[in-house]
Design an enzyme around this catalytic site. Structure first.
Site: not given
Length: 567
Positions: A59, A121-122, A171, A481
């Site tokens: 993602e 969930f999620q 959803k 760096m």
């Protein structure tokens, strides 16, 4: 784009179908994303409607790819990820886009409305998480509102100071049906913004002050390109014959070879640029923030100087430096007015000659050991091989600064890099987005061995999408760096900044069906690069760089611009 089809002006569709049609209405070319449970209705609609969506392998890769696309095209980058961990994985990219004023619309899946707030969930309250790093965010609670929310999100992303907008989609909202009323396709032509009388008067007063300046300098930032004001900016600085210093994100707005260009300013800016900033008596900053990398010591930076600051975001005005003339304005509107001014043009031949002479002052380069390269030599050679016309993408670190210092930029929107947030792992996915938006141009990625390993899974997208990106892996076997700062400020304590073990990058390239080449210092660099660019396939080019190679000049934090290390 959405496949051609005939449909009535209104139709009953699911929320997911309405969203896909709304994206087509906004002339969206690509959606970057990764499917998951909460966005399955949307991915089903993308499938049935044959909408172009790019599957990244993480993602975070999706949101950086959308940034690369948006930075190079000026269009809005679009992202879709699932709820919970999917939404959490785009937070870094959203923050990156907010810092660099990149227009994005990010769609996140969410659990059903009845489950919100139950730790389902999620489930993740992504709206609360992203409030500080978005221009606006929405959670759609009614499918009938979806079309208008999408339209509003795109308007906000592109208005004023551009930036990211998040739309959270439960959803069940995407599964329900509603009437979709199709609008005419969006026209993206930007209407010129009008200045008010106060803005015009302040600009005129600032230019009259410029007429009296003996050591003027202009700082140019990415806001000039974002406003479509590159041509107007070039006209202004040439009409007035004023030396120009660029921010990192402003590189290319004035070509590097232009006699008025002094280089990038600030922490790793050129000697000429930093000396001009320190000694000037008039600084006009247009389209950039006075951030700490440009002005490491703000407390006395403005002493004995007239400061003019033009920015579209009023919150940036007088935030770091108190300006004598603060002008909240779109850069194109301001420059159009400035080019109409009848104020007497300043003539400063001695000053211009002084700053021109200083352009030849460069830090000493380390002499690479056998089998290694000076990175500036390689980047300059890549610039020659591409005639200075390539879209240049970088990750974050030493290679980022070497590219900024040495590539011969010629165009606005030519450099794609993480400026404000400094996000390692940004480079490869951003290069993918840049190439998808510019298939007819060379896209070159300069990346370090540290950042490359953060998102190397996106190599698979290059093959899947048949993209030709030339990736130059400047391998110093270190977090360069970090190592440089540890040496300079932490008594050479190289704590976890060196890589004792690395993958075999050739085998990694082979695994992803990517060409590989390691540059050989004993052979013609020009010929090796010609072979790389003649190949129509993506190539990972490994370049061995000394572990002790430094980025110079360097202005330490809290020091004045003319207090540079490396000479």
């Amino acid at each position: 784009m959405l496949a051609e089809e005939s449909k009535p002006a209104t139709a009953t569709e699911t929320g997911a179908e309405i969203l896909v049609d709304a994206l087509a209405e906004q002339n969206v070319d690509f959606l970057f994303g990764y499917p998951g449970g909460a966005v399955l209705p949307l991915y089903d609609a993308l499938y049935t409607k044959s909408f172009s969506n790019v599957l990244t392998r993480h993602e975070q890769g999706a949101v950086h790819a959308a940034e690369g696309y948006a930075k190079t095209t000026g269009k809005t980058g679009v992202v879709c990820v699932t709820s919970g961990p999917g939404a959490g994985n785009v937070v870094t990219g959203i923050a990156d886009a907010q810092m660099d004023s990149v227009p994005l619309v990010v769609f996140t899946g969410q659990v059903t409305r009845s489950a919100i707030g139950t730790n389902a969930f999620q489930e993740l309250d992504i709206v609360s998480v992203t409030k500080p790093i978005t221009k606006a965010n929405f959670q759609v609670q009614d499918v009938n509102d979806l079309h208008s929310v999408v339209t509003k999100a795109f308007e906000i992303a592109q208005s004023g100071r551009k930036g990211p907008v998040l739309v959270d989609l439960p959803k069940d909202v995407t599964s329900e049906s509603a009437i979709f009323e199709q609008n005419a396709p969006m026209k993206r032509a930007k209407q010129p913004q009008q200045l008010g009388k106060t803005q015009e008067a302040t600009i005129e007063a600032a230019l009259h002050a410029l007429s009296s300046a003996s050591k003027p300098v202009v700082i140019v930032g990415a806001g000039v390109a974002a406003a479509g004001a590159t041509k107007a900016f070039n006209q202004f600085v040439h009409d007035w014959n004023i030396p120009v210093v660029a921010t990192l994100l402003g590189l290319g707005i004035l070509p590097s070879k232009d006699p008025l260009f002094l280089g990038m300013g600030g922490m790793h800016g050129s000697y000429a640029a930093n000396m001009a900033l320190a000694e000037s008596d008039y600084i006009l900053n247009i389209g950039s923030r006075f951030d700490d990398r440009m002005v490491p010591k703000a407390s006395d930076f403005a002493d004995n100087k007239t400061i003019v600051h033009i920015d579209i975001d009023t919150h940036e005005l007088n935030k770091i430096l108190q300006a004598d003339y603060s002008i909240e304005a779109d850069a194109k509107a301001a420059l159009t007015e400035m080019n109409r001014s009848t104020a007497a043009k300043t003539q400063t031949p001695a000053w211009n000659q002084l700053v021109e002479d200083r352009k030849d002052e460069n830090p000493e380069d380390a002499k690479p050991a056998a089998g290694q390269f000076n990175p500036h030599e390689v980047i300059e050679a890549v610039g020659k091989a591409t005639n200075g016309d390539a879209i240049v993408v970088t990750d974050v670190g030493q290679h980022q600064m070497w590219a900024a210092q040495s590539y011969p930029f010629k165009h606005a929107r030519q450099l794609v890099t993480s400026g404000g947030l400094g996000t390692m792992g940004y480079g490869l996915p951003a290069a993918i987005g840049a190439k998808l938006g510019n298939r007819d141009r060379d896209v070159v990625l300069f990346v370090g061995d540290g950042g490359f390993q953060m998102t190397s899974e996106e190599l698979e997208v290059l093959a899947a999408e048949d993209l030709n990106v030339k990736m130059f892996l400047l391998n110093n076997h270190a977090l360069g760096m970090i190592r440089q700062w540890q040496d300079a400020f932490y008594s050479n304590h190289r704590s976890k900044s060196l890589f004792d073990h690395q993958p075999d990058f050739k085998k990694l390239a082979d695994a992803y069906d990517i060409n590989y080449q390691q540059l050989n210092p004993e052979e013609s660099l020009e010929q090796q690069l010609n072979d790389v660019f003649d190949d129509p396939k993506s190539t990972l080019v490994e370049v061995q760089v000394p572990v002790d190679e430094q980025v110079y000049p360097m202005v330490a934090p809290g020091h004045k611009n003319n207090d540079m290390v490396g000479f």
